[in-house]
Design an enzyme around this catalytic site. Structure first.
Site, PDB file in Angstrom:
ATOM      1  N   PRO A   2       0.826  -1.208   0.000  1.00 35.73           N
ATOM      2  CA  PRO A   2       0.000   0.000   0.000  1.00 35.73           C
ATOM      3  C   PRO A   2       0.862   1.260   0.000  1.00 35.73           C
ATOM      4  O   PRO A   2       1.881   1.326   0.679  1.00 35.73           O
ATOM      5  CB  PRO A   2      -0.793  -0.120   1.303  1.00 35.73           C
ATOM      6  CG  PRO A   2      -0.792  -1.573   1.634  1.00 35.73           C
ATOM      7  CD  PRO A   2       0.514  -2.093   1.139  1.00 35.73           C
ATOM      8  N   GLU A   3       0.448   2.241  -0.783  1.00 32.75           N
ATOM      9  CA  GLU A   3       1.181   3.499  -0.809  1.00 32.75           C
ATOM     10  C   GLU A   3       0.614   4.444   0.251  1.00 32.75           C
ATOM     11  O   GLU A   3      -0.370   4.138   0.928  1.00 32.75           O
ATOM     12  CB  GLU A   3       1.118   4.093  -2.215  1.00 32.75           C
ATOM     13  CG  GLU A   3       1.696   3.119  -3.247  1.00 32.75           C
ATOM     14  CD  GLU A   3       2.100   3.751  -4.560  1.00 32.75           C
ATOM     15  OE1 GLU A   3       2.432   4.958  -4.583  1.00 32.75           O
ATOM     16  OE2 GLU A   3       2.106   3.030  -5.571  1.00 32.75           O
ATOM     17  N   LYS A  52       4.428   5.247   4.872  1.00 40.41           N
ATOM     18  CA  LYS A  52       3.738   3.961   4.898  1.00 40.41           C
ATOM     19  C   LYS A  52       3.619   3.396   6.309  1.00 40.41           C
ATOM     20  O   LYS A  52       3.335   2.214   6.481  1.00 40.41           O
ATOM     21  CB  LYS A  52       4.476   2.974   3.987  1.00 40.41           C
ATOM     22  CG  LYS A  52       4.538   3.440   2.538  1.00 40.41           C
ATOM     23  CD  LYS A  52       5.280   2.456   1.650  1.00 40.41           C
ATOM     24  CE  LYS A  52       5.358   2.957   0.210  1.00 40.41           C
ATOM     25  NZ  LYS A  52       6.028   2.002  -0.693  1.00 40.41           N
ATOM     26  N   ARG A 258      11.523  -3.080  -8.357  1.00 36.68           N
ATOM     27  CA  ARG A 258      10.105  -3.081  -8.718  1.00 36.68           C
ATOM     28  C   ARG A 258       9.951  -2.782 -10.207  1.00 36.68           C
ATOM     29  O   ARG A 258      10.804  -2.137 -10.814  1.00 36.68           O
ATOM     30  CB  ARG A 258       9.342  -2.014  -7.908  1.00 36.68           C
ATOM     31  CG  ARG A 258       9.432  -2.176  -6.403  1.00 36.68           C
ATOM     32  CD  ARG A 258       8.693  -3.407  -5.900  1.00 36.68           C
ATOM     33  NE  ARG A 258       7.280  -3.354  -6.192  1.00 36.68           N
ATOM     34  CZ  ARG A 258       6.376  -2.688  -5.454  1.00 36.68           C
ATOM     35  NH1 ARG A 258       6.782  -1.988  -4.392  1.00 36.68           N
ATOM     36  NH2 ARG A 258       5.098  -2.701  -5.762  1.00 36.68           N
TER      37      ARG A 258
END
Length: 270
Positions: A2-3, A52, A258
């Site tokens: 989750p950002e 985060k 990523r």
């Protein structure tokens, strides 16, 4: 993972649901049992996010609960109480509603100095009023590291993840492998302001939307994006598909561990 907008929305929802109420605190899974027992029956004061990371505070308790969801964690609020425990619930809060935390990277009770250590390791968070974009700029403009990697470094910028980094680079026509030191101060300021606005929209809508009005499905006569991440985006997870602006096929490569997506035609700026 989750950002930052997800954590800020969660902090807002936890505060709106539980703040000012004495809550029942438990750890059905057992891995947070001793800490949950210390908090049981206490009044929840509020929750806040930094990047985060989530911090939940209670009245008359000097320590705070630190939560980091990691890749697989979730913190789900449901109306009502006495819900059966489903899955491995690390921490459960109950008042007039129930919040279940499952699969986090971290769920720990920390003293203020320990919280300060976490905060000191993080760059500015575009969603916080106390954020100073100059702190990120000082690290960016001295670095030979590609800007696509710097944007994912939580020591440089807190809360920005894979989707926002790809989208903000596209929106500002920046080639992802551009060294941080080659980014101008003016362009960084524009990118920061854009991140602040885009991430606030993410908090409000609960999803990431980054396309401008002229590129929305209705304006372009195209079907809405079908993806489990939701939201209308320019490049994220659109490898091989035509750019919404120029029609060039979107590309993908690994950057900072990523998948990064970009348009080789629109993003030529160094």
């Amino acid at each position: 993972m989750p950002e930052g907008h997800t954590l800020h929305r969660l902090a807002d929802d936890l505060t709106a649901t539980f703040a000012g109420h004495a809550v029942r605190s438990s750890s059905p899974q057992g891995r947070f049992a001793a800490e949950a027992a210390r908090l049981d029956g206490r009044v929840l004061e509020g929750a806040e996010a930094y990047g985060k990371h989530l911090f939940v505070s209670f009245a008359d308790v000097p320590s705070v609960v630190h939560v980091h969801l990691g890749l697989y964690g979730s913190f789900v609020i449901s109306p009502g109480t006495a819900h059966p425990v489903v899955g491995q619930v690390r921490w459960r809060l109950e008042s007039e509603a129930t919040a279940d935390l499952r699969g986090p990277n971290a769920c720990e009770l920390l003293a203020p100095p320990e919280v300060d250590v976490i905060m000191s390791r993080l760059g500015p968070d575009p969603l916080r009023a106390d954020a100073d974009p100059d702190l990120a700029w000082h690290r960016i403009h001295r670095s030979d590291t590609p800007i696509a990697a710097l944007l994912m470094d939580q020591k440089v910028l807190a809360g920005v993840g894979n989707v926002y980094r790809a989208e903000v680079l596209f929106r500002h026509e920046v080639a992802p492998m551009t060294a941080g030191r080659r980014l101008t101060r003016r362009r960084w300021t524009a990118m920061w302001d854009d991140l602040c606005a885009l991430m606030r929209v993410g908090v409000e809508r609960g999803r990431i939307d980054t396309v401008r009005p002229e590129h929305e499905p209705e304006a372009m006569g195209r079907p809405p994006r079908a993806d489990d991440h939701g939201g209308e985006v320019y490049v994220y997870r659109r490898e091989g598909m035509p750019c919404l602006v120029c029609g060039t096929a979107i590309r993908r490569r690994d950057v900072a561990g990523r998948n990064l997506f970009w348009c080789p035609s629109c993003q030529r700026r160094h």
